[in-house]
Design a protein around this motif. Structure first.
Motif, short mmCIF file in Angstrom:
data_model
loop_
_atom_site.label_atom_id
_atom_site.label_comp_id
_atom_site.label_asym_id
_atom_site.label_seq_id
_atom_site.Cartn_x
_atom_site.Cartn_y
_atom_site.Cartn_z
N LEU A 229 0.82 -1.21 0.00
CA LEU A 229 0.00 0.00 0.00
C LEU A 229 0.85 1.25 0.00
CD1 LEU A 229 -2.83 -1.01 2.44
CD2 LEU A 229 -2.97 -0.68 0.00
N ARG A 230 2.01 1.18 0.64
CA ARG A 230 2.85 2.37 0.72
C ARG A 230 3.87 2.43 -0.38
NH1 ARG A 230 3.79 1.94 7.12
NH2 ARG A 230 1.76 2.68 7.73
N LYS A 231 3.78 1.49 -1.31
CA LYS A 231 4.75 1.41 -2.41
C LYS A 231 6.18 1.35 -1.87
CE LYS A 231 2.01 3.86 -5.84
NZ LYS A 231 1.07 2.76 -5.89
N ASP A 232 6.34 0.56 -0.83
CA ASP A 232 7.63 0.39 -0.20
C ASP A 232 8.27 -0.85 -0.81
OD1 ASP A 232 9.68 -0.31 1.42
OD2 ASP A 232 8.51 -0.40 3.26
N THR A 233 8.98 -0.65 -1.93
CA THR A 233 9.45 -1.82 -2.69
C THR A 233 10.49 -2.63 -1.92
OG1 THR A 233 10.93 -0.33 -3.80
CG2 THR A 233 8.99 -1.00 -5.01
N ASP A 234 11.29 -1.98 -1.13
CA ASP A 234 12.33 -2.72 -0.41
C ASP A 234 11.72 -3.76 0.52
OD1 ASP A 234 14.53 -1.52 -1.49
OD2 ASP A 234 14.38 0.20 -0.14
N THR A 235 10.81 -3.28 1.37
CA THR A 235 10.18 -4.19 2.31
C THR A 235 9.34 -5.21 1.57
OG1 THR A 235 10.07 -2.32 3.79
CG2 THR A 235 8.85 -4.27 4.44
N GLN A 236 8.65 -4.77 0.54
CA GLN A 236 7.79 -5.67 -0.22
C GLN A 236 8.59 -6.84 -0.78
OE1 GLN A 236 5.79 -3.59 -3.35
NE2 GLN A 236 4.82 -5.42 -4.11
N ALA A 237 9.69 -6.52 -1.45
CA ALA A 237 10.51 -7.58 -2.04
C ALA A 237 11.05 -8.49 -0.96
CB ALA A 237 11.67 -6.95 -2.81
N SER A 238 11.55 -7.89 0.08
CA SER A 238 12.17 -8.67 1.14
C SER A 238 11.16 -9.59 1.81
CB SER A 238 12.82 -7.70 2.11
OG SER A 238 13.06 -8.29 3.31
N VAL A 239 9.97 -9.07 2.09
CA VAL A 239 8.98 -9.87 2.80
C VAL A 239 8.42 -10.98 1.91
CG1 VAL A 239 6.73 -9.81 3.91
CG2 VAL A 239 8.39 -8.07 4.43
N ILE A 240 8.25 -10.71 0.63
CA ILE A 240 7.77 -11.77 -0.27
C ILE A 240 8.79 -12.92 -0.27
CG2 ILE A 240 7.38 -12.39 -2.69
CD1 ILE A 240 6.16 -9.71 -3.14
N VAL A 241 10.04 -12.56 -0.36
CA VAL A 241 11.09 -13.59 -0.37
C VAL A 241 11.07 -14.37 0.94
CG1 VAL A 241 13.57 -13.92 -0.32
CG2 VAL A 241 12.57 -12.43 -2.02
N LEU A 242 10.91 -13.66 2.05
CA LEU A 242 10.91 -14.33 3.35
C LEU A 242 9.72 -15.28 3.47
CD1 LEU A 242 11.91 -11.43 5.73
CD2 LEU A 242 13.27 -13.38 5.02
N LEU A 243 8.58 -14.84 3.00
CA LEU A 243 7.39 -15.69 3.08
C LEU A 243 7.57 -16.94 2.24
CD1 LEU A 243 4.50 -13.10 3.05
CD2 LEU A 243 4.85 -14.86 4.75
N LEU A 244 8.12 -16.75 1.04
CA LEU A 244 8.34 -17.90 0.17
C LEU A 244 9.27 -18.89 0.85
CD1 LEU A 244 8.84 -16.66 -3.47
CD2 LEU A 244 7.13 -18.21 -2.60
N ARG A 245 10.31 -18.36 1.44
CA ARG A 245 11.28 -19.19 2.13
C ARG A 245 10.61 -19.95 3.26
NH1 ARG A 245 16.76 -19.35 3.47
NH2 ARG A 245 17.11 -19.86 5.64
N SER A 246 9.78 -19.21 3.98
CA SER A 246 9.08 -19.82 5.11
C SER A 246 8.17 -20.95 4.65
CB SER A 246 8.32 -18.71 5.83
OG SER A 246 7.24 -19.20 6.54
N TYR A 247 7.43 -20.72 3.57
CA TYR A 247 6.52 -21.75 3.06
C TYR A 247 7.30 -22.97 2.59
CZ TYR A 247 2.55 -18.57 3.13
OH TYR A 247 1.56 -17.74 3.53
N LEU A 248 8.41 -22.71 1.91
CA LEU A 248 9.16 -23.84 1.38
C LEU A 248 9.82 -24.63 2.49
CD1 LEU A 248 10.72 -22.36 -1.83
CD2 LEU A 248 9.08 -24.19 -1.65
#
Lengths: 273, 568
Positions: free
Chosen positions: B268-287
């Protein structure tokens, strides 16, 4: 009160030969009781005993709907079971007897539907339950895994042997194997079409695992094969013709593609230079 | 400067729009300034200059003592952060974060405590976070606002209220400035690093929670780059806590809601740094917990920011490749993994990632029926770790089923640790296919019995079915003869008669062109340089106009010009 009623219902449901209409009424009653216990979906506040009851209701539901050949209802029960299987063993009062069985049936069900992506995704999830060897050696879980491997290799004779009456791990697997049989036959037929120029009747019968010559004739007709002198001729010539037409079209496409590509390069070069 | 005041206030309201607007204005002001040489009258610039100069002195003077040097190094980053906030440029934040890895080796609790104590005053608005920092590293007793163990601390605390009341008034005392929250969070990241290196997982997790809460309270866009890092360590701590990841009761499952909420906010805040980082972390967590379908859903429901940092893109591609490989989408997986290995930094610090990605890539290549390049295994940095895979590739290449099984049995533990075991089990059919292909290439006619013996298949019947399937799948060009029980190979067609070379050629050209395009896009130009030129041009034009006017009016006669010449 409600849990005691549920226990009696479950003992009734445990008899595998229960006719489907009766089991459905019993199951819906059981689900109402679960609702009273508010144990329909798992949450941390539910007592372990009630959770165990809920899990068994769903497991039996899944098995019964499979026996009744109702895939939709089976899918529903299995997805309702997923959150229960995610919980730690300590959340239940006793470990499940049917967990591996239901999971294995679900995997086999995915195979019959051709949903290989989901099959492998779920298989990956099984690795959290124990070592791979443990899973493969499990009487129930090993079965769909082996079948899938043989299907992929093309060792259909082994699949066939494994699907025979005495070989299936439990009665419910037989139901799914019945679904799988025509699919396998179709696979064999399509590979035979390509592999053999012609096939004697008897060989075809044994290759396709058909019971009688009459069945072979019917099957050959359904696939559009030509029968001459007790030998099946596969429609190679016709196919080749179709292929040739396709090739001509393809050639046209290739020509167009080359032109398009070259024009694209020219345009790009213009921007670069 | 109306745009600047809100920037300096640590506790701002949540009104995002307003802030951004203000920031925009502030930025404009800055731009104008950039054309002029640093104006000495501006107070803020002054402070910044001070810090830089001070740091320079410290660096030179106390370079000998490692503790002093570390303290100085940490502090030198404050200037960068200050500038990042002042200019609203994330590049300075990134530069500060980059130095973390060099500081990391020398970081101790004492050093950090000292930096915190020296940076914060006991009653300044950032003191709360400072207390939190000290608590996390187990040094609550350290006094804020002065040198550790120095007597000056108390005195400053006493005089705090007055300094705070009018920060402009106290010109006499030591320069007292508000510590920006970015510095607090930066120190927080250092604390996380320290706790992580000290294997204090539980404390680390609690502290990370606290820090994340603080960041969310502050809600500053200049914190974006830093908060991405904070979430990264948060996940790392959670992974280390018992029960360890493959179990579904792991802490990483419990923190997923926090991460998902962070993702939503970041988008929502167009915060690409956190967005990218959190998506990667979530993927890692799921895997890690083998929730493949959830990972797939996450990928399909989110959009990975295009301008994310290179390292995050590489990680994302790796995880995506892994998901796709499990889902049997090998071509897609191959594309992602190739891109991931290429995007991975080539320096030694990312060697582990490179190895892991390469391993997975090799398995996927094998699954696709390709044989990986032998040169891959010869890279000195990879050679040892790729050895089991080398054996595997050799077995698959020859099509020897027995050899393959023995490699899998022998190195099963390695493969399981790498998370490639289930994928490798799928290779069995590829081994068989390769074997059949080798047979078909070497013999124009071979009996099914021989195939069965060579490939160690169970029975002749199986061999027949398997060969028939291989023919249908287009692995080999051959026909079977049922009565005589042999396989007859067809002539192999000429590859150059097909459109395949053309397609490969096209692929390569396209890759080159897109490389060119990307390099053009990646070029950086100094901000607003053109404005300077414009200004110059405008000035020149004005001068010209004036001159023309003067000539018209006749003020500028030849005498004047002549005089000028003489002067020159």
């Amino acid at each position: 009160m409600a849990d005691r009623q549920l226990t009696t219902l479950l003992t009734q449901l445990r008899t595998p030969s229960l006719p489907f209409p009766q089991s459905t009424t019993l199951l819906s009653k059981a689900k109402l009781l679960l609702l009273q216990l508010s144990a329909l979906t798992p949450s941390p506040t539910i007592l372990p005993a009630n959770l165990t009851l809920a899990r068994e209701v769903y497991e039996l539901g899944a098995l019964h709907s499979l026996r009744a050949k109702n895939p939709d209802s089976f899918t529903r029960y299995v997805s309702q079971l997923q959150p229960f299987y995610e919980l730690p063993p300590s959340a239940f009062s006793s470990p499940s007897q049917n967990q591996n069985k239901v999971t294995a049936l679900w995997l086999l069900f995915l195979l019959t539907q051709g949903r290989y992506t989901e099959f492998h995704s779920d298989l990956e999830g099984l690795s959290t339950r124990g070592s791979v060897a443990e899973v493969e050696n499990d009487k129930f879980l090993g079965y769909p895994i082996k079948l899938e491997r043989w299907l992929m290799e093309g060792a259909y004779d082994r699949v066939w042997k494994a699907m025979k009456k005495g070989e299936v791990p439990s009665e419910e697997f037989g139901v799914l194997c019945e679904v799988l049989t025509p699919q396998i036959r179709r696979e064999i037929a399509s590979s035979s079409e390509r592999a053999y120029p012609s096939l004697p009747f008897l060989s075809a019968q044994s290759l396709l695992f058909l019971d009688s010559e009459g069945a072979v004739v019917d099957f050959a007709h359904s696939r559009g094969w030509v029968i001459k002198d007790r030998t099946i001729y596969f429609p190679t010539a016709a196919e080749l013709n179709a292929d040739e037409e396709g090739e001509q079209e393809q050639e046209k496409e290739v020509g167009q593609m080359v032109i398009e590509n070259t024009l694209g390069y020219a345009r790009q070069l213009e921007t670069i230079v | 400067m109306p745009g600047k005041t809100p920037d300096r206030e640590p506790a701002r309201g949540g009104n995002n729009n307003n802030n951004n607007k203000m920031k925009g204005k502030g930025k404009k002001g800055e731009d104008e300034k950039m054309t002029v040489v640093v104006p000495p009258s501006k107070k803020k610039e002054d402070v910044e200059g001070d810090v830089v100069v001070m740091e320079g002195v410290e660096n030179e003077g106390e370079g000998e003592d490692p503790v002093e040097k570390t303290v100085a190094d940490i502090k030198s980053n404050f200037a960068l952060l200050d500038r990042a906030v002042a200019l609203f440029d994330a590049r300075f934040t990134l530069r500060a974060l980059r130095s973390v890895s060099s500081i990391r080796k020398r970081l101790t609790g004492d050093v950090l405590a000292r930096v915190v104590a020296e940076t914060y005053m006991a009653s300044s608005s950032g003191a709360e976070i400072a207390v939190g920092l000290l608590k996390a590293i187990g040094r609550e007793e350290v006094q804020l606002g002065g040198k550790v163990g120095g007597g000056g601390g108390e005195m400053e605390i006493d005089s705090e209220p007055t300094t705070k009341a009018g920060s402009g008034k106290n010109g006499v005392k030591k320069e007292q400035k508000e510590v920006i929250p970015e510095i607090g969070v930066f120190l927080g990241i250092l604390t996380q690093v320290l706790l992580h290196d000290g294997k204090q997982w539980q404390q680390g997790l609690e502290f990370s929670r606290y820090l994340i809460e603080k960041i969310q309270e502050l809600n500053r866009r200049t914190l974006d780059g830093l908060s991405a890092k904070v979430y990264f360590y948060f996940e790392l701590f959670a992974e280390q806590l018992a029960p360890l990841p493959p179990s579904s009761q792991s802490t990483i499952v419990a923190i997923r809601p926090t991460l998902l909420a962070a993702l939503r906010t970041a988008v929502l805040r167009k915060d690409t740094d956190t967005q990218a980082s959190v998506i990667v972390l979530l993927l890692r967590s799921y895997l890690l917990t083998s929730h493949i379908s959830q990972a797939d859903l996450l990928v399909s429901h989110t959009q990975f920011p295009e301008n994310a940092a290179n390292n995050q893109v590489a990680r994302y591609l790796y995880y995506l490749g892994k998901v796709r490989a499990i889902q049997l989408l090998y071509t897609e997986a191959h594309n992602h993994l190739t891109a991931a290995t290429r995007k991975a930094p080539s320096s030694a610090c990312a060697l582990g990632f490179g190895q892991t990605a390469t391993k997975l890539l090799l398995v996927v290549e094998l699954l696709m029926g390709d044989i990986p390049d032998r040169a891959t295994f010869r890279q000195p940095a990879m050679e040892a770790s790729l050895h089991p895979y080398f054996l595997l590739v050799r077995a698959v290449r020859v099509g020897d089923l027995e050899d393959f099984e023995s490699v899998v049995a022998q190195h099963g533990d390695t493969f399981r640790r790498d998370g490639t075991y289930t994928l490798i089990l799928r290779l069995r059919q590829n081994v068989i296919k390769t074997g059949i292909r080798m047979m078909s290439l070497s013999y124009s006619r071979i009996s099914l019995r021989d195939i069965c013996i060579r490939l160690h298949l169970g029975s002749e019947e199986s061999a027949e079915y398997i060969v028939a399937k291989a023919i249908r799948d287009g692995v080999i060009e051959a026909t079977l003869d049922r009565e005589k029980g042999y396989m007859k190979s067809k002539e192999v067609g000429d590859v150059y008669a097909t459109s395949e070379p053309g397609e490969t050629f096209h692929d390569r050209i396209r890759a080159c062109l897109s490389l060119h395009d990307e390099s053009v896009k990646a070029m950086r130009f100094p901000m607003n340089q053109h404005r300077l030129e414009l200004k110059n041009a405008q000035e020149a034009r004005e001068r010209e106009r004036e001159m023309a006017k003067e000539i018209q009016e006749g003020d500028l006669d030849e005498d004047d010009l002549g005089g000028e010449f003489e002067g020159m």
